[in-house]
Design a protein around this motif. Structure first.
Motif, PDB file in Angstrom:
ATOM      1  N   CYS A  59      24.451  32.073  51.923  1.00 15.72           N
ATOM      2  CA  CYS A  59      24.419  31.333  53.420  1.00 15.72           C
ATOM      3  C   CYS A  59      24.158  29.947  53.439  1.00 15.72           C
ATOM      4  O   CYS A  59      24.929  29.275  54.239  1.00 15.72           O
ATOM      5  CB  CYS A  59      23.229  32.160  54.239  1.00 15.72           C
ATOM      6  SG  CYS A  59      23.611  33.798  54.394  1.00 15.72           S
ATOM      7  N   LEU A  81      20.777  31.182  60.554  1.00 14.23           N
ATOM      8  CA  LEU A  81      21.434  31.992  61.568  1.00 14.23           C
ATOM      9  C   LEU A  81      22.742  32.843  60.793  1.00 14.23           C
ATOM     10  O   LEU A  81      22.795  34.012  61.009  1.00 14.23           O
ATOM     11  CB  LEU A  81      22.367  31.030  62.554  1.00 14.23           C
ATOM     12  CG  LEU A  81      23.296  31.991  63.414  1.00 14.23           C
ATOM     13  CD1 LEU A  81      22.356  32.530  64.632  1.00 14.23           C
ATOM     14  CD2 LEU A  81      24.065  30.807  64.459  1.00 14.23           C
ATOM     15  N   LEU A  82      23.214  32.231  59.804  1.00 11.31           N
ATOM     16  CA  LEU A  82      23.983  33.238  59.017  1.00 11.31           C
ATOM     17  C   LEU A  82      23.561  34.275  58.322  1.00 11.31           C
ATOM     18  O   LEU A  82      23.883  35.196  58.113  1.00 11.31           O
ATOM     19  CB  LEU A  82      25.048  32.336  57.986  1.00 11.31           C
ATOM     20  CG  LEU A  82      26.046  31.252  58.442  1.00 11.31           C
ATOM     21  CD1 LEU A  82      26.322  30.222  57.728  1.00 11.31           C
ATOM     22  CD2 LEU A  82      27.057  32.001  59.189  1.00 11.31           C
ATOM     23  N   PHE A  84      20.653  35.908  59.334  1.00  8.58           N
ATOM     24  CA  PHE A  84      20.450  36.811  60.150  1.00  8.58           C
ATOM     25  C   PHE A  84      21.424  37.413  60.536  1.00  8.58           C
ATOM     26  O   PHE A  84      21.530  38.963  60.551  1.00  8.58           O
ATOM     27  CB  PHE A  84      19.936  36.089  61.479  1.00  8.58           C
ATOM     28  CG  PHE A  84      19.557  37.160  62.627  1.00  8.58           C
ATOM     29  CD1 PHE A  84      18.637  37.800  62.699  1.00  8.58           C
ATOM     30  CD2 PHE A  84      20.372  37.271  63.429  1.00  8.58           C
ATOM     31  CE1 PHE A  84      18.011  38.696  63.463  1.00  8.58           C
ATOM     32  CE2 PHE A  84      20.211  38.358  64.604  1.00  8.58           C
ATOM     33  CZ  PHE A  84      18.835  38.737  64.557  1.00  8.58           C
ATOM     34  N   VAL A  85      22.744  37.064  60.831  1.00  6.47           N
ATOM     35  CA  VAL A  85      23.980  37.672  61.353  1.00  6.47           C
ATOM     36  C   VAL A  85      24.453  38.646  59.991  1.00  6.47           C
ATOM     37  O   VAL A  85      24.757  39.713  60.257  1.00  6.47           O
ATOM     38  CB  VAL A  85      24.891  36.766  61.738  1.00  6.47           C
ATOM     39  CG1 VAL A  85      26.276  37.429  61.898  1.00  6.47           C
ATOM     40  CG2 VAL A  85      24.727  36.105  62.823  1.00  6.47           C
ATOM     41  N   MET A  86      24.642  37.821  58.743  1.00  7.81           N
ATOM     42  CA  MET A  86      24.995  38.878  57.583  1.00  7.81           C
ATOM     43  C   MET A  86      24.164  40.097  57.276  1.00  7.81           C
ATOM     44  O   MET A  86      24.516  41.182  57.132  1.00  7.81           O
ATOM     45  CB  MET A  86      24.897  37.941  56.572  1.00  7.81           C
ATOM     46  CG  MET A  86      25.365  38.549  55.117  1.00  7.81           C
ATOM     47  SD  MET A  86      25.485  37.546  53.585  1.00  7.81           S
ATOM     48  CE  MET A  86      23.761  37.387  53.498  1.00  7.81           C
ATOM     49  N   ALA A  88      21.837  41.575  59.393  1.00  8.05           N
ATOM     50  CA  ALA A  88      21.934  42.621  60.158  1.00  8.05           C
ATOM     51  C   ALA A  88      23.121  43.398  60.337  1.00  8.05           C
ATOM     52  O   ALA A  88      22.870  44.627  60.613  1.00  8.05           O
ATOM     53  CB  ALA A  88      21.600  41.943  61.553  1.00  8.05           C
ATOM     54  N   LEU A  89      23.984  42.667  60.291  1.00  8.14           N
ATOM     55  CA  LEU A  89      25.471  43.418  60.214  1.00  8.14           C
ATOM     56  C   LEU A  89      25.538  44.480  58.801  1.00  8.14           C
ATOM     57  O   LEU A  89      26.115  45.509  59.013  1.00  8.14           O
ATOM     58  CB  LEU A  89      26.544  42.584  60.457  1.00  8.14           C
ATOM     59  CG  LEU A  89      26.768  41.927  61.683  1.00  8.14           C
ATOM     60  CD1 LEU A  89      27.995  40.974  61.597  1.00  8.14           C
ATOM     61  CD2 LEU A  89      27.127  42.936  62.689  1.00  8.14           C
ATOM     62  N   THR A  97      23.238  44.159  51.582  1.00 12.86           N
ATOM     63  CA  THR A  97      23.694  42.778  51.596  1.00 12.86           C
ATOM     64  C   THR A  97      24.463  42.492  50.220  1.00 12.86           C
ATOM     65  O   THR A  97      24.212  43.322  49.537  1.00 12.86           O
ATOM     66  CB  THR A  97      22.610  41.770  51.726  1.00 12.86           C
ATOM     67  OG1 THR A  97      21.598  41.789  50.723  1.00 12.86           O
ATOM     68  CG2 THR A  97      21.750  42.252  53.230  1.00 12.86           C
ATOM     69  N   LEU A 121      18.397  45.464  62.887  1.00 11.92           N
ATOM     70  CA  LEU A 121      18.171  44.131  63.542  1.00 11.92           C
ATOM     71  C   LEU A 121      16.669  43.744  63.712  1.00 11.92           C
ATOM     72  O   LEU A 121      16.347  42.621  63.464  1.00 11.92           O
ATOM     73  CB  LEU A 121      18.773  44.463  65.049  1.00 11.92           C
ATOM     74  CG  LEU A 121      18.887  43.190  65.996  1.00 11.92           C
ATOM     75  CD1 LEU A 121      19.843  42.095  65.369  1.00 11.92           C
ATOM     76  CD2 LEU A 121      19.292  43.550  67.393  1.00 11.92           C
ATOM     77  N   THR A 124      15.502  42.606  60.262  1.00 15.14           N
ATOM     78  CA  THR A 124      15.978  41.444  59.856  1.00 15.14           C
ATOM     79  C   THR A 124      15.482  40.383  60.316  1.00 15.14           C
ATOM     80  O   THR A 124      15.147  39.205  60.435  1.00 15.14           O
ATOM     81  CB  THR A 124      17.774  41.130  59.965  1.00 15.14           C
ATOM     82  OG1 THR A 124      18.192  42.278  59.276  1.00 15.14           O
ATOM     83  CG2 THR A 124      18.301  39.854  59.861  1.00 15.14           C
ATOM     84  N   CYS A 128      13.331  37.281  58.980  1.00 11.94           N
ATOM     85  CA  CYS A 128      13.674  35.775  59.381  1.00 11.94           C
ATOM     86  C   CYS A 128      12.592  35.099  59.788  1.00 11.94           C
ATOM     87  O   CYS A 128      12.231  33.821  59.367  1.00 11.94           O
ATOM     88  CB  CYS A 128      14.634  35.545  60.222  1.00 11.94           C
ATOM     89  SG  CYS A 128      16.329  35.947  59.397  1.00 11.94           S
TER      90      CYS A 128
END
Length: 155
Positions: A59, A81-82, A84-86, A88-89, A97, A121, A124, A128
Protein backbone atom coordinates in the motif's frame (compact mmCIF):
# COMPACT_ATOMS: atom_id res chain seq x y z
CA UNK A 1 6.37 -22.12 48.34
CA UNK A 2 9.76 -20.64 49.08
CA UNK A 3 10.95 -17.18 48.07
CA UNK A 4 12.72 -18.40 44.95
CA UNK A 5 9.55 -20.00 43.59
CA UNK A 6 7.53 -16.85 44.32
CA UNK A 7 10.07 -14.64 42.54
CA UNK A 8 10.34 -17.11 39.67
CA UNK A 9 6.58 -17.16 39.16
CA UNK A 10 6.53 -13.37 39.16
CA UNK A 11 9.30 -13.17 36.57
CA UNK A 12 7.87 -15.80 34.25
CA UNK A 13 4.30 -14.50 34.40
CA UNK A 14 0.95 -15.78 35.60
CA UNK A 15 0.52 -18.37 32.84
CA UNK A 16 3.83 -20.08 33.63
CA UNK A 17 3.04 -20.03 37.34
CA UNK A 18 -0.38 -21.59 36.70
CA UNK A 19 1.16 -24.25 34.44
CA UNK A 20 3.71 -25.05 37.13
CA UNK A 21 0.81 -25.46 39.54
CA UNK A 22 -0.75 -28.07 37.23
CA UNK A 23 -3.27 -26.04 35.18
CA UNK A 24 -3.57 -27.32 31.59
CA UNK A 25 -4.28 -24.51 29.13
CA UNK A 26 -4.02 -26.72 26.07
CA UNK A 27 -2.76 -25.48 22.73
CA UNK A 28 -3.75 -22.34 20.84
CA UNK A 29 -7.08 -22.93 19.12
CA UNK A 30 -8.15 -25.94 21.18
CA UNK A 31 -11.16 -24.08 22.61
CA UNK A 32 -12.16 -23.13 19.06
CA UNK A 33 -12.03 -26.71 17.82
CA UNK A 34 -9.04 -26.13 15.54
CA UNK A 35 -6.14 -28.56 15.03
CA UNK A 36 -2.89 -28.04 16.89
CA UNK A 37 -0.70 -27.77 13.78
CA UNK A 38 -0.94 -28.03 10.03
CA UNK A 39 -3.68 -26.66 7.77
CA UNK A 40 -6.54 -25.07 9.67
CA UNK A 41 -4.51 -24.38 12.81
CA UNK A 42 -4.15 -20.88 14.24
CA UNK A 43 -1.39 -18.91 12.54
CA UNK A 44 1.50 -17.77 14.66
CA UNK A 45 2.10 -14.12 15.46
CA UNK A 46 5.29 -13.94 13.39
CA UNK A 47 3.57 -14.96 10.18
CA UNK A 48 0.63 -12.66 10.86
CA UNK A 49 2.87 -9.66 11.50
CA UNK A 50 4.95 -10.45 8.39
CA UNK A 51 1.78 -10.61 6.27
CA UNK A 52 0.64 -7.30 7.73
CA UNK A 53 4.03 -5.75 6.93
CA UNK A 54 3.85 -7.04 3.33
CA UNK A 55 0.35 -5.65 2.85
CA UNK A 56 1.36 -2.31 4.36
CA UNK A 57 4.46 -2.19 2.14
CA UNK A 58 2.36 -2.82 -0.97
CA UNK A 59 0.00 0.00 0.00
CA UNK A 60 2.86 2.41 0.72
CA UNK A 61 4.47 1.62 -2.64
CA UNK A 62 1.18 2.21 -4.47
CA UNK A 63 0.57 5.47 -2.59
CA UNK A 64 4.15 6.63 -3.14
CA UNK A 65 4.33 5.70 -6.81
CA UNK A 66 0.86 6.44 -8.10
CA UNK A 67 -0.84 8.97 -5.83
CA UNK A 68 1.69 11.24 -4.13
CA UNK A 69 4.96 12.54 -5.50
CA UNK A 70 7.42 11.81 -2.72
CA UNK A 71 7.12 10.45 0.77
CA UNK A 72 5.32 12.51 3.40
CA UNK A 73 2.28 12.55 5.65
CA UNK A 74 -0.03 12.40 2.64
CA UNK A 75 1.62 9.15 1.51
CA UNK A 76 0.93 7.52 4.89
CA UNK A 77 -2.69 8.68 4.86
CA UNK A 78 -3.23 7.35 1.35
CA UNK A 79 -1.51 4.11 2.30
CA UNK A 80 -3.90 3.65 5.24
CA UNK A 81 -6.89 4.27 2.98
CA UNK A 82 -5.53 1.83 0.39
CA UNK A 83 -4.86 -0.74 3.11
CA UNK A 84 -8.43 -0.40 4.40
CA UNK A 85 -9.96 -0.81 0.94
CA UNK A 86 -7.63 -3.66 -0.09
CA UNK A 87 -8.08 -5.58 3.14
CA UNK A 88 -11.86 -5.14 3.32
CA UNK A 89 -12.36 -6.17 -0.31
CA UNK A 90 -9.95 -9.10 -0.45
CA UNK A 91 -10.75 -10.60 2.98
CA UNK A 92 -14.47 -10.12 2.34
CA UNK A 93 -14.34 -11.84 -1.04
CA UNK A 94 -11.56 -14.46 -1.05
CA UNK A 95 -10.54 -14.59 2.62
CA UNK A 96 -6.98 -13.31 2.37
CA UNK A 97 -4.90 -10.29 1.39
CA UNK A 98 -1.88 -10.55 -0.92
CA UNK A 99 0.49 -10.70 2.06
CA UNK A 100 -1.56 -13.39 3.79
CA UNK A 101 -1.68 -15.42 0.57
CA UNK A 102 2.09 -15.22 0.11
CA UNK A 103 2.62 -16.51 3.65
CA UNK A 104 -0.07 -19.21 3.50
CA UNK A 105 -2.68 -17.62 5.78
CA UNK A 106 -6.43 -17.21 5.51
CA UNK A 107 -9.11 -15.45 7.55
CA UNK A 108 -12.16 -17.61 8.32
CA UNK A 109 -15.34 -17.08 10.30
CA UNK A 110 -15.76 -19.41 13.25
CA UNK A 111 -19.32 -20.47 12.40
CA UNK A 112 -19.34 -20.69 8.60
CA UNK A 113 -15.72 -20.86 7.52
CA UNK A 114 -16.07 -17.95 5.09
CA UNK A 115 -15.95 -14.27 5.94
CA UNK A 116 -18.84 -12.17 4.70
CA UNK A 117 -18.14 -8.59 3.57
CA UNK A 118 -19.67 -6.96 6.68
CA UNK A 119 -17.45 -8.99 9.00
CA UNK A 120 -14.44 -8.16 6.87
CA UNK A 121 -15.35 -4.47 7.02
CA UNK A 122 -15.62 -4.55 10.83
CA UNK A 123 -12.39 -6.53 11.17
CA UNK A 124 -10.50 -4.18 8.86
CA UNK A 125 -11.81 -1.03 10.54
CA UNK A 126 -10.69 -2.33 13.93
CA UNK A 127 -7.34 -3.39 12.48
CA UNK A 128 -6.77 0.11 11.07
CA UNK A 129 -7.39 1.62 14.51
CA UNK A 130 -4.47 -0.64 15.64
CA UNK A 131 -5.27 -0.78 19.37
CA UNK A 132 -7.69 -3.76 19.12
CA UNK A 133 -5.09 -5.72 17.16
CA UNK A 134 -2.60 -5.32 20.02
CA UNK A 135 -4.90 -6.95 22.61
CA UNK A 136 -4.69 -10.75 22.27
CA UNK A 137 -6.51 -13.60 23.98
CA UNK A 138 -4.92 -16.89 24.99
CA UNK A 139 -5.58 -18.35 21.53
CA UNK A 140 -3.53 -15.56 19.94
CA UNK A 141 -6.51 -13.82 18.36
CA UNK A 142 -6.60 -10.05 18.42
CA UNK A 143 -9.60 -8.15 19.71
CA UNK A 144 -10.45 -7.26 16.10
CA UNK A 145 -10.78 -10.98 15.33
CA UNK A 146 -12.81 -11.68 18.46
CA UNK A 147 -15.32 -8.91 17.75
CA UNK A 148 -15.68 -9.97 14.11
CA UNK A 149 -15.82 -13.65 15.22
CA UNK A 150 -13.02 -14.60 12.83
CA UNK A 151 -9.69 -16.37 13.16
CA UNK A 152 -6.55 -16.33 11.01
CA UNK A 153 -5.48 -19.88 10.14
CA UNK A 154 -2.80 -21.59 8.10
CA UNK A 155 -3.73 -22.78 4.62
Amino acid sequence: MDKRQAIGSWLSGPRAAAEDAGVDFGYRGQQLGLPQDGPGSIAGPGRRLAALALDWGICVLIAYGLITDGYGQATSNWALLLFFVMSALTVGSVGFTPGKRLLGLRVVALETGTVNPLRALLRTALLCVAIPALIWDRDGRGLHDRLARTVEVRV
